[in-house]
Write a protein that holds these residues in place. Sequence first.
Motif, mmCIF file in Angstrom:
data_model
loop_
_atom_site.group_PDB
_atom_site.id
_atom_site.type_symbol
_atom_site.label_atom_id
_atom_site.label_comp_id
_atom_site.label_asym_id
_atom_site.label_seq_id
_atom_site.Cartn_x
_atom_site.Cartn_y
_atom_site.Cartn_z
ATOM 1 N N ASP A 178 0.990 -1.266 0.035
ATOM 2 C CA ASP A 178 0.242 -0.100 0.114
ATOM 3 C C ASP A 178 0.819 1.228 -0.088
ATOM 4 O O ASP A 178 0.652 2.322 -0.658
ATOM 5 N N ILE A 179 1.915 1.145 0.939
ATOM 6 C CA ILE A 179 2.728 2.396 0.800
ATOM 7 C C ILE A 179 3.692 2.760 -0.394
ATOM 8 O O ILE A 179 3.585 3.819 -1.007
ATOM 9 N N ILE A 180 3.886 1.599 -1.034
ATOM 10 C CA ILE A 180 4.570 1.565 -2.292
ATOM 11 C C ILE A 180 3.527 2.127 -3.368
ATOM 12 O O ILE A 180 4.136 2.978 -4.275
ATOM 13 N N ARG A 181 2.603 1.617 -3.582
ATOM 14 C CA ARG A 181 1.438 2.016 -4.315
ATOM 15 C C ARG A 181 1.192 3.742 -4.292
ATOM 16 O O ARG A 181 0.836 4.176 -5.141
ATOM 17 N N SER A 182 1.359 3.885 -3.016
ATOM 18 C CA SER A 182 0.802 5.601 -2.949
ATOM 19 C C SER A 182 2.182 6.602 -3.619
ATOM 20 O O SER A 182 1.819 7.707 -3.545
ATOM 21 N N LYS A 183 3.300 5.781 -3.717
ATOM 22 C CA LYS A 183 4.368 6.773 -4.111
ATOM 23 C C LYS A 183 4.620 6.160 -5.729
ATOM 24 O O LYS A 183 5.624 6.912 -6.354
ATOM 25 N N LEU A 184 3.960 5.374 -6.247
ATOM 26 C CA LEU A 184 4.139 5.299 -7.822
ATOM 27 C C LEU A 184 4.219 6.416 -8.696
ATOM 28 O O LEU A 184 3.557 7.402 -8.343
ATOM 29 N N VAL A 185 4.961 6.396 -9.617
ATOM 30 C CA VAL A 185 4.927 7.465 -10.726
ATOM 31 C C VAL A 185 3.888 7.012 -11.715
ATOM 32 O O VAL A 185 3.724 5.969 -12.238
ATOM 33 N N ASP A 186 2.974 7.943 -12.156
ATOM 34 C CA ASP A 186 2.007 7.941 -12.888
ATOM 35 C C ASP A 186 2.517 7.939 -14.479
ATOM 36 O O ASP A 186 2.112 8.866 -15.074
ATOM 37 N N GLU A 187 3.084 7.006 -14.817
ATOM 38 C CA GLU A 187 3.776 6.938 -16.244
ATOM 39 C C GLU A 187 2.557 5.976 -17.120
ATOM 40 O O GLU A 187 2.410 4.916 -16.882
ATOM 41 N N GLU A 188 2.134 6.636 -18.098
ATOM 42 C CA GLU A 188 0.914 6.175 -19.018
ATOM 43 C C GLU A 188 1.515 5.085 -19.824
ATOM 44 O O GLU A 188 0.915 4.062 -20.156
ATOM 45 N N GLY A 189 2.952 4.940 -20.305
ATOM 46 C CA GLY A 189 3.244 4.074 -21.339
ATOM 47 C C GLY A 189 4.470 4.606 -21.836
ATOM 48 O O GLY A 189 5.162 5.648 -21.787
ATOM 49 N N THR A 190 4.986 4.317 -23.176
ATOM 50 C CA THR A 190 6.218 4.710 -23.831
ATOM 51 C C THR A 190 5.763 4.773 -25.294
ATOM 52 O O THR A 190 5.208 3.624 -25.881
ATOM 53 N N ALA A 191 6.119 5.965 -25.886
ATOM 54 C CA ALA A 191 6.031 6.182 -27.204
ATOM 55 C C ALA A 191 7.470 6.370 -28.028
ATOM 56 O O ALA A 191 8.181 7.041 -27.304
ATOM 57 N N PHE A 192 7.404 6.048 -29.190
ATOM 58 C CA PHE A 192 8.355 6.125 -29.803
ATOM 59 C C PHE A 192 8.263 7.464 -30.870
ATOM 60 O O PHE A 192 7.406 7.240 -31.727
ATOM 61 N N VAL A 193 9.205 8.227 -30.853
ATOM 62 C CA VAL A 193 9.110 9.531 -31.453
ATOM 63 C C VAL A 193 10.232 9.638 -32.663
ATOM 64 O O VAL A 193 11.487 8.927 -32.394
ATOM 65 N N ASP A 194 10.081 10.401 -33.597
ATOM 66 C CA ASP A 194 11.192 10.745 -34.585
ATOM 67 C C ASP A 194 11.661 12.156 -34.438
ATOM 68 O O ASP A 194 11.556 12.775 -33.292
ATOM 69 N N LEU A 195 12.313 12.447 -35.210
ATOM 70 C CA LEU A 195 13.146 13.836 -35.011
ATOM 71 C C LEU A 195 12.305 14.962 -34.716
ATOM 72 O O LEU A 195 12.632 15.848 -33.886
ATOM 73 N N ASN A 196 10.777 14.967 -35.375
ATOM 74 C CA ASN A 196 9.993 16.054 -35.109
ATOM 75 C C ASN A 196 9.008 16.033 -33.994
ATOM 76 O O ASN A 196 7.942 16.559 -34.004
ATOM 77 N N GLU A 197 9.290 14.910 -33.238
ATOM 78 C CA GLU A 197 8.372 15.003 -32.108
ATOM 79 C C GLU A 197 7.082 13.899 -32.551
ATOM 80 O O GLU A 197 6.123 13.555 -31.690
ATOM 81 N N ASN A 198 7.162 13.582 -33.835
ATOM 82 C CA ASN A 198 6.095 12.704 -34.118
ATOM 83 C C ASN A 198 5.871 11.287 -33.518
ATOM 84 O O ASN A 198 7.097 10.552 -33.596
ATOM 85 N N ILE A 199 4.703 10.868 -33.009
ATOM 86 C CA ILE A 199 4.731 9.581 -32.384
ATOM 87 C C ILE A 199 4.532 8.702 -33.377
ATOM 88 O O ILE A 199 3.248 8.726 -34.028
ATOM 89 N N GLY A 200 5.484 7.624 -33.547
ATOM 90 C CA GLY A 200 4.970 6.543 -34.577
ATOM 91 C C GLY A 200 4.378 5.259 -33.652
ATOM 92 O O GLY A 200 3.662 4.504 -34.635
#
Length: 417
Positions: free
Chosen positions: A62-84
Amino acid sequence: MPSLKVLICGGGCAGPALAYWLANTGHNVTIVERFPVLRATGAQIDLRGQGIEVVKRMGLNDIIRSKLVDEEGTAFVDLNENIGATVLANKSGKGAQTLTSEYEIMRGDLIRIFYDATHHNVKYIFGTTVENFEQDDQSVTVRFSDGSSDTYDLLIGADGQGSRIRKAILSPNSQEPYRKLGMHMAYWFIPRDETDDNLSRSYLSPGGRMIKRRSHNETETQVYFFLKDDSPELPSIHRASVETQKEFWTRRFHGAGWQTSRFLEGMKTTENWYCQEVVQVQTDTWYKGRVALLGDASSCPSPFSGMGTTGSLVGAYVLAGEINRHADDLPRALANYDEVFRPFVDEVQNINVSLMKLAIPETRWGITILHFIAWLVCFLRIPELASRFSKERDGDWKLPDYPELNQKGEENRNIKN
């Protein structure tokens, strides 16, 4: 069972996790840490599979879950920040974790949780190191950097991949304990801006370069640089001054594209800086007499495995279980620790280095091909389906049960009450 006097060298994740189990089951535990204060710093880490089960058994979920980072997932981007392509975290509580675990947490937060759970019945000594030790069949005599000495029933080296305890117990003709992967990495923190959110980004640049950006709170963003280079002289960079290290990474990533200029500018003033050669620690020797190794000191799987923290917690749990099961026969306890835990380590260290290097192409054409493959895989929802209908990365190895840990822990809590 006898109460043992145990010294743990290293106050990271593995050492305090072991101390938690041993102190709660009636043993006299001391942790010696070379840093002058609790080293509650570091980048984002995660828990997976059996590591999640271990913290549940510790009663810290419970205490560990209360400190978790809210990361949605991982995106792969190109030179112009476009998500592929985007691989979202599997937060359903079922199936395997994806690139982003359901249990993402900052290393400093996890260190503080373990410290808060142990400092009332574990002695911490900061700013001190183990200078040397001698042992016989009955005890280990340890001499510290402050000139003092003491005698223990057991010494545990949980002092990281560069472990001095490991060096002391390996024979002079032992093989090099490091499996080099031909990779190097650096990370640091920079101020967060409006382009940063809770979706991690990964970017590839020609020359075997990869950049990862992830944000863990409203004010800070983490930057990771990865470099594929197996030049024999390169490991010396990590032993150089911080100024020299930063000059090296600036030179190698200059002109890499995307937000590199911003990241390099933030590097100049960051207070959180770290770089290392990416290696695995592989040795046949995990213990000698009354001295044993734990965590990265015994079996660092490398950051690319995603199982470093999990391996440390699982190893601590197995070692504590065997010590409590055979507290009157430590040679047997340590031999069982090796026998039970090594198959797990063999699984998590089973990294296909060639495939790993293909994921960081040398050329723009190679990057284009990899981006297309990632897009196609995500378009077909393969990561989502694989995580939902697959088991976590545990193979045939199952986390053992040690009733002794819970039974003795409950008995000691009753005595205190």
